[in-house]
Write a protein that holds these residues in place. Structure first.
Motif, PDB file in Angstrom:
ATOM      1  N   LEU A 299       0.601  -1.419  -0.044  1.00 12.35           N
ATOM      2  CA  LEU A 299       0.325  -0.107   0.012  1.00 12.35           C
ATOM      3  C   LEU A 299       1.075   1.111  -0.224  1.00 12.35           C
ATOM      4  CD1 LEU A 299      -2.831  -0.850   1.910  1.00 12.35           C
ATOM      5  CD2 LEU A 299      -2.833  -1.036  -0.322  1.00 12.35           C
ATOM      6  N   HIS A 300       1.969   1.194   0.147  1.00 12.70           N
ATOM      7  CA  HIS A 300       3.510   2.190  -0.279  1.00 12.70           C
ATOM      8  C   HIS A 300       3.626   2.208  -1.504  1.00 12.70           C
ATOM      9  CE1 HIS A 300       4.095   3.793   4.085  1.00 12.70           C
ATOM     10  NE2 HIS A 300       2.822   2.379   4.334  1.00 12.70           N
ATOM     11  N   GLN A 301       2.638   2.304  -3.324  1.00 15.03           N
ATOM     12  CA  GLN A 301       3.662   2.362  -3.789  1.00 15.03           C
ATOM     13  C   GLN A 301       3.386   3.703  -4.413  1.00 15.03           C
ATOM     14  OE1 GLN A 301       4.477  -0.719  -5.436  1.00 15.03           O
ATOM     15  NE2 GLN A 301       4.066  -1.065  -3.499  1.00 15.03           N
ATOM     16  N   HIS A 302       3.321   4.791  -3.563  1.00 12.99           N
ATOM     17  CA  HIS A 302       3.217   6.173  -4.279  1.00 12.99           C
ATOM     18  C   HIS A 302       5.313   6.339  -4.263  1.00 12.99           C
ATOM     19  CE1 HIS A 302       2.868   5.775  -0.229  1.00 12.99           C
ATOM     20  NE2 HIS A 302       3.755   6.366   0.626  1.00 12.99           N
TER      21      HIS A 302
ATOM     22  N   LEU B 240       0.419  -8.160  -1.653  1.00 14.29           N
ATOM     23  CA  LEU B 240      -0.438  -7.642  -2.633  1.00 14.29           C
ATOM     24  C   LEU B 240      -1.513  -7.433  -1.712  1.00 14.29           C
ATOM     25  CD1 LEU B 240      -0.118 -10.530  -5.905  1.00 14.29           C
ATOM     26  CD2 LEU B 240       0.849  -7.715  -5.335  1.00 14.29           C
ATOM     27  N   ASP B 241      -2.540  -6.378  -2.034  1.00 18.61           N
ATOM     28  CA  ASP B 241      -3.209  -5.214  -1.486  1.00 18.61           C
ATOM     29  C   ASP B 241      -4.676  -5.031  -2.690  1.00 18.61           C
ATOM     30  OD1 ASP B 241      -5.409  -4.674   0.212  1.00 18.61           O
ATOM     31  OD2 ASP B 241      -4.070  -4.520   1.979  1.00 18.61           O
ATOM     32  N   TYR B 242      -5.433  -5.674  -2.652  1.00 22.61           N
ATOM     33  CA  TYR B 242      -6.303  -5.682  -4.024  1.00 22.61           C
ATOM     34  C   TYR B 242      -7.473  -4.735  -3.053  1.00 22.61           C
ATOM     35  CZ  TYR B 242      -4.167  -8.003  -7.377  1.00 22.61           C
ATOM     36  OH  TYR B 242      -2.577  -8.147  -7.509  1.00 22.61           O
ATOM     37  N   PHE B 243      -7.412  -4.999  -2.047  1.00 20.06           N
ATOM     38  CA  PHE B 243      -8.524  -4.389  -0.978  1.00 20.06           C
ATOM     39  C   PHE B 243      -9.240  -3.048  -0.943  1.00 20.06           C
ATOM     40  CE2 PHE B 243     -11.121  -3.559   2.889  1.00 20.06           C
ATOM     41  CZ  PHE B 243     -12.145  -4.120   2.717  1.00 20.06           C
ATOM     42  N   TYR B 244      -7.333  -2.651  -0.720  1.00 22.45           N
ATOM     43  CA  TYR B 244      -7.814  -1.267  -0.091  1.00 22.45           C
ATOM     44  C   TYR B 244      -6.754  -0.438  -1.371  1.00 22.45           C
ATOM     45  CZ  TYR B 244      -8.331  -1.445   4.498  1.00 22.45           C
ATOM     46  OH  TYR B 244      -8.811  -1.723   5.908  1.00 22.45           O
TER      47      TYR B 244
ATOM     48  N   PRO C 142      -6.829  -1.573  -4.888  1.00 20.29           N
ATOM     49  CA  PRO C 142      -6.883  -2.588  -6.196  1.00 20.29           C
ATOM     50  C   PRO C 142      -6.113  -1.534  -7.556  1.00 20.29           C
ATOM     51  CG  PRO C 142      -8.855  -1.426  -6.129  1.00 20.29           C
ATOM     52  CD  PRO C 142      -8.164  -0.945  -4.580  1.00 20.29           C
ATOM     53  N   GLU C 143      -6.805  -0.578  -7.821  1.00 25.29           N
ATOM     54  CA  GLU C 143      -6.085   0.800  -9.172  1.00 25.29           C
ATOM     55  C   GLU C 143      -4.573   0.171  -9.189  1.00 25.29           C
ATOM     56  OE1 GLU C 143      -5.201   3.227  -5.040  1.00 25.29           O
ATOM     57  OE2 GLU C 143      -7.120   1.089  -5.894  1.00 25.29           O
ATOM     58  N   SER C 144      -3.545  -0.381  -8.391  1.00 26.66           N
ATOM     59  CA  SER C 144      -2.403   0.202  -8.694  1.00 26.66           C
ATOM     60  C   SER C 144      -1.838  -1.617  -7.728  1.00 26.66           C
ATOM     61  CB  SER C 144      -1.301   0.569  -6.855  1.00 26.66           C
ATOM     62  OG  SER C 144      -1.848  -0.379  -5.823  1.00 26.66           O
ATOM     63  N   LYS C 145      -2.898  -2.423  -8.790  1.00 25.85           N
ATOM     64  CA  LYS C 145      -1.940  -4.074  -8.792  1.00 25.85           C
ATOM     65  C   LYS C 145      -0.599  -4.035  -9.416  1.00 25.85           C
ATOM     66  CE  LYS C 145      -6.480  -6.325  -8.919  1.00 25.85           C
ATOM     67  NZ  LYS C 145      -7.870  -7.022 -10.042  1.00 25.85           N
ATOM     68  N   LEU C 146      -0.762  -3.145 -11.105  1.00 28.20           N
ATOM     69  CA  LEU C 146       0.912  -3.575 -11.754  1.00 28.20           C
ATOM     70  C   LEU C 146       1.326  -3.682 -11.211  1.00 28.20           C
ATOM     71  CD1 LEU C 146      -0.590  -2.724 -15.321  1.00 28.20           C
ATOM     72  CD2 LEU C 146      -0.275  -4.835 -13.785  1.00 28.20           C
TER      73      LEU C 146
ATOM     74  N   ARG D 197      -3.994  -9.319   0.671  1.00 31.94           N
ATOM     75  CA  ARG D 197      -5.127  -8.972   0.948  1.00 31.94           C
ATOM     76  C   ARG D 197      -6.134  -9.062  -0.281  1.00 31.94           C
ATOM     77  NH1 ARG D 197      -8.403  -5.166   5.339  1.00 31.94           N
ATOM     78  NH2 ARG D 197     -10.915  -6.114   4.789  1.00 31.94           N
ATOM     79  N   ASP D 198      -7.245 -10.131  -0.392  1.00 30.32           N
ATOM     80  CA  ASP D 198      -7.957 -10.409  -1.472  1.00 30.32           C
ATOM     81  C   ASP D 198      -7.074 -10.235  -2.694  1.00 30.32           C
ATOM     82  OD1 ASP D 198     -10.414  -9.548   0.041  1.00 30.32           O
ATOM     83  OD2 ASP D 198     -11.000  -8.215  -0.703  1.00 30.32           O
TER      84      ASP D 198
END
Length: 260
Positions: free
Chosen positions: A68-71, A96-100, A102-106, A131-132
């Motif tokens: 979740l730190h993909q910035h 991977l965390d698609y719950f919070y 999902p737009e940063s999957k790649l 998560r998810d």
């Protein structure tokens, strides 16, 4: 004696707790917490985190970038350089965390692969958050040979099928205070089936405070409450659970010097 296999001591709001970090560590010692693994969530904060816990011989550190730190786009070379340090005993947390987000999957997937590659190169275990994202997490673990480094799925909240798949890859499963929550029925069913020799316990402090401490800021001292809940669900003594999870910690994180 217990081990808190996953906490974030650098993220404790000590002012709100009315404690110093030394007092937090002393609280853990008083509850028979022998060792703590302070887990990095941001490469840009790694230096500060490492310095904050350096005075404590019973605290080890990891290095990695939370999904979740993909910035903060992961620089694989920076990750490698920081993880090469002798004081770093594990790579992560990653995953991977698609719950919070999902737009940063790649970007999450690219960062996860970088962590797996570094872990394999350095022969240091992975700390994985998922998560998810069950299918993609397992697919990347398999395709990039995460079993070579081994590691742990931390703060596990997934189903038995995912737990079994991770176990088959040689990974450990870590249980947090979530399993003490009233609605964690499926997780408690998973815990019943987990083999003792692949089980870890954690607080994920300052998050996910276990019952009976809900409403308070989580801290490593509370891992004993997680241990009691896991032992009860598995139908084993607290001493047996403590010994197994402590032995497992030192087996997986084999760069941590075990206290006699």
């Amino acid at each position: 004696m217990f081990v808190d296999s996953h906490c974030h001591l650098d993220r404790l709001e000590l002012d709100k707790l009315g404690l110093t970090l030394e007092q937090v560590v002393d609280n853990a010692k008083a509850e028979q917490i022998q060792h703590m693994l302070c887990v990095c969530v941001s490469l840009s904060e790694f230096e500060q985190m490492a310095q904050s816990v350096a005075p404590f011989t019973n605290v080890s550190i990891s290095c990695g970038e939370h999904p979740l730190h993909q910035h903060d786009k992961v620089d694989p070379e920076q990750l490698l350089q920081q993880c090469q340090r002798d004081t770093v005993v594990a790579v992560g947390e990653t995953g991977l965390d698609y719950f919070y987000s999902p737009e940063s999957k790649l970007s999450q997937q690219a960062a996860f692969v970088s962590h797996i590659d570094v872990a394999n190169q350095l022969a240091k275990p992975l700390i994985i958050h998922t998560r998810d994202a069950r299918a993609d997490t397992l697919a990347l673990m398999r395709s990039h040979n995460a079993d070579k480094a081994s590691g742990v799925l931390h703060c596990f909240t997934e189903n038995w099928d995912m737990a079994k798949a991770a176990l088959d890859l040689g990974f450990y499963i870590s249980i947090s205070g979530i399993m003490t929550f009233r609605n964690a029925t499926e997780l408690r069913d998973v815990v019943k089936r987990l083999p003792l020799d692949r089980l870890l316990i954690e607080t994920d402090a300052p998050y996910l405070t276990p019952v009976p401490f809900r409403g308070k800021t989580n801290q490593p001292a509370y891992v004993s409450a997680v241990a009691k809940a896991v032992a009860e669900v598995k139908g084993v003594s607290l001493d047996s659970l403590a010994k197994a999870t402590t032995d497992n910690f030192y087996t997986l994180f084999n760069l941590v010097k075990r206290v006699a």
